[in-house]
Design an enzyme around this catalytic site. Sequence first.
Site, short mmCIF file in Angstrom:
data_model
loop_
_atom_site.label_atom_id
_atom_site.label_comp_id
_atom_site.label_asym_id
_atom_site.label_seq_id
_atom_site.Cartn_x
_atom_site.Cartn_y
_atom_site.Cartn_z
N GLU A 51 0.85 -1.20 -0.07
CA GLU A 51 0.00 -0.06 0.01
C GLU A 51 0.90 1.24 -0.16
OE1 GLU A 51 -0.44 -2.60 2.16
OE2 GLU A 51 -2.73 -3.22 2.14
N PHE A 113 -11.49 -6.94 14.48
CA PHE A 113 -10.49 -7.35 13.46
C PHE A 113 -10.12 -6.38 12.38
CE2 PHE A 113 -9.03 -9.77 9.49
CZ PHE A 113 -7.84 -10.09 9.95
N GLN A 114 -8.97 -6.02 12.37
CA GLN A 114 -8.29 -4.88 11.37
C GLN A 114 -8.95 -3.74 11.61
OE1 GLN A 114 -8.39 -6.68 7.50
NE2 GLN A 114 -6.16 -7.68 7.83
N LYS A 163 -17.33 -0.52 6.11
CA LYS A 163 -17.70 -1.37 5.05
C LYS A 163 -19.47 -1.33 4.99
CE LYS A 163 -17.63 -6.48 4.18
NZ LYS A 163 -17.16 -7.85 4.64
N MET A 481 24.41 8.51 1.19
CA MET A 481 24.19 9.81 1.75
C MET A 481 24.55 9.79 3.22
SD MET A 481 23.84 12.72 1.03
CE MET A 481 23.06 13.39 -0.11
C1 LIG Z 1 12.65 5.58 4.62
C2 LIG Z 1 13.95 6.21 5.01
N1 LIG Z 1 14.79 5.76 5.67
C3 LIG Z 1 16.00 6.26 6.12
C4 LIG Z 1 16.18 7.47 5.54
C5 LIG Z 1 17.78 8.01 5.55
N2 LIG Z 1 18.40 8.01 4.62
C6 LIG Z 1 18.67 9.16 3.72
S1 LIG Z 1 19.70 8.69 2.41
C7 LIG Z 1 19.80 7.48 2.87
C8 LIG Z 1 20.94 6.35 2.02
C9 LIG Z 1 20.04 5.79 0.66
O1 LIG Z 1 21.08 4.85 0.19
P1 LIG Z 1 20.88 4.46 -1.31
O2 LIG Z 1 19.45 4.18 -1.43
O3 LIG Z 1 22.07 3.60 -1.43
O4 LIG Z 1 21.32 5.95 -2.07
P2 LIG Z 1 22.64 6.74 -2.26
O5 LIG Z 1 22.81 7.66 -1.19
O6 LIG Z 1 23.69 5.48 -2.06
O7 LIG Z 1 22.63 7.22 -3.47
C10 LIG Z 1 19.41 7.12 3.95
C11 LIG Z 1 19.37 5.65 4.63
C12 LIG Z 1 15.46 8.14 4.44
N3 LIG Z 1 15.64 9.03 3.72
N4 LIG Z 1 14.29 7.38 4.26
#
Ligand SMILES: Cc1ncc(C[n+]2csc(CCOP(=O)(O)OP(=O)(O)O)c2C)c(N)n1
Lengths: 576, 185
Positions: A51, A113-114, A163, A481
């Site tokens: 979802e 439920f749910q 529902k 990042m």
């Molecule tokens: C749902 C979620 N969890 C954690 C983060 C924190 N976060 C920001 S960038 C990143 C790294 C992303 O890694 P990747 O998808 O390999 O992209 P890259 O930065 O290596 O290009 C994280 C963990 C986020 N933005 N969103």
Amino acid sequence: MSNLMSGARILLECLIREGVDCLFGYPGGVTLPFYDALYEHPIRHVLVRHEQNAAFAAEGYARSTGRTGVCCATSGPGATNLVTGLVDALMDSIPIVAITGQVSTKLIGSDAFQEADTFGITRSCTKHNFLVKNVAELPQTIHEAFYLASSGRPGPVLVDIPKDVFQAQAHYTPVTSIHLPGYKVYTEGHTGQIRRAAQMMWEAKKPLVYAGGGIIAAGASQELQELVELIDAPTVCTLMGLGGLSSSHPNFVSMPGMHGSYAANMAMTHADLLIALGVRFDDRVTGRLSAFAPHAKVIHVDIDPAEVGKNRVPDLPIVGDLKRVLPKLNAALAELKHSMGSQNASDRADWWRQIRCWQQEHPLAPSYSATEIKPQHLMAEIDRLSGGEAIVCSDVGQHQMWAAQLIRFHHPRLWINSGGLGSMGFGLPSAIGAQFARPDKLVFAIVGDGGFQMSLPELATIVNYGLPIKIIVMNNGYLGMVRQWQELFYNNRLSAVTLDSFPNVEMLAGAYGFKGRTIESPAELPPALEEAVREPGPYLLNVKVSPYENVYPMVPAGGAINEMVLAPPQPVALPK
Amino acid sequence: MLQVISLLLENKPGALMRVTGLLSARGYNIESLTVARTLDPELSRMTIVVDVEPNLRKQVIKQMNKLVNVLQATDLTDASAVCRDMVLLRVRAPQENRTAILKEAEIFSARVVESSLEGFAIEATGDPEKLDEFIAVMRSYGEIEVTRSGMVAMSLENRKLRLSPPIPKGDEAVYSHIRNGVLNG
Ligand SMILES: Cc1ncc(C[n+]2csc(CCOP(=O)(O)OP(=O)(O)O)c2C)c(N)n1
Ligand SMILES: [Mg+2]
């Protein structure tokens, strides 16, 4: 006209009246009556595999067209799975309507439920939400939901439907008007203020247009371009505003902010007038607010009065719809041009020279290597194939920033990314929504190796519906990042950022019945991307890039935006 | 600093939650909140007293005005307004104190609403500081129990209420392509 039909049928009638041609969803117990009504119904239902991705796909649909996207989910876990997408749409002002099923009215509050308190949970995740307790309220509520989602400052609206309301039979009479007495939409802008703004714009010696997502939401790109050309102002577009002014327009400087260009951030810092259009002075743009644009007077135009003065108090506020305000502003500018147009010509020429100088000093240019694929090289190649015309849906991370820096967008609604919330897992499902909305378009999903693995279930959706999305994984082996921040600010103690065990993409895509390929040498990059684009169906291209590349320029958290780190740590000397 | 906000809002389920949620999401503590129907039973009037930094007061009002169910949010903190609070108070009154307590009540224009051998139940209204004093005085007679209403406030200025008019719902004929099963027609 009045005839007896079920709540579920009434809902579909209302959706048709709202122009909904497809919805992204996932069924469950309490939405069975709705799905039964959908059976053989002309509205197309797209079965996503989670979802959260229904909400992201609805966003992709909305972001690529401006039309309201629709998603639906069952009660309880279905509804709670939507939450991230709702907040994402709220942060970026994206019009989506979420329909959720709820347990029958008699059971509400009994821990059935749910059952989940969807109305309570999503109150702060939406622009507004509704719980429909009676089928008689259903048509009115649905049309109110669509009106709220798409008008004013757009946003997500959720309608929770029990529902028994889906099942109830009622006489359906099409709604002829909706009334939301407390919902105020400010559109026109104050005429006197608009005129004063035009004067300030001619009086400025160093004007800078700072354009954001509001330009795109308002559909005011054409008007923005006219304004920019009228006063020949340099223009920066935020992460949400990219494509608001064509990236190839001579007045387009680039993106400002934490990973913005040197020129854009220096221009912000030295401007004497900021013409802020549909922006919210987000901390990722302003850096340390007290040091942001210290010499500038600010004209702030926004449709949301609560944004005006929230972070930076403007010298001249205008609350209104850019689509209505900009033509008036342009008319006022044109009228004053004769008397005021040339008064600061030489200062303005100096200002342009200064900006060109900053651009040349530290351009946002791709870097190349003979042995490994640089991430910037990848983005430059995608840019070459797109030519400013493809839809690019990005996930969140380093790849997102390089894509924003290096890929051009000649039109609005081509650059689709999660700006305000920064939700990983956004890129792939939003591409699904965009490709449904724009079947004619080449759609890239640029994702990191981390975010890609958050959206894996949707590979089935892509194949299922034959969507020719080009999935480009920028694979650096890390949560890049986060690794960058650990390197720069935590002594390179790399904690929980290594992404080992990435799957073999040939086998992965093959398992779903489409083509996948991994490349790692620079020579392979152009032909592999071309092959992906040529492929009539979906394509999964796993691009192994240099793992330790960092995104620059970078404004460290809490820094002023002119205190950029331009390359591996060494602060820039500032012209005073 | 305490901010006094007067709200006119639709009397609908969830409307109260939207208002309080807006404040709690920003970590503001609500000092008091009163809400009741207005002359028009579809509307409620709410008075909130909330601890907000002075420079954020305007932002709070703007955010409240953005709520779909809120017809009007007004900052009464520095406006000309009457502010009243009500207290219901039970005081133990043995024979020797009864006259004194009644005297004090009279000074504060309070009314005895219940009287028994043990003591009195007293009702008082007034501005909040005056009621604080009243409570302090009553306390000097021994143990008391107090329920306060929280502030109700009314602006003394005429404020124009701007309501959005009904919006006609457009013609659906343009959407026949969907009925015909054509995507993106
Ligand atoms: C749902 C979620 N969890 C954690 C983060 C924190 N976060 C920001 S960038 C990143 C790294 C992303 O890694 P990747 O998808 O390999 O992209 P890259 O930065 O290596 O290009 C994280 C963990 C986020 N933005 N969103
Ligand atoms: Mg990565």
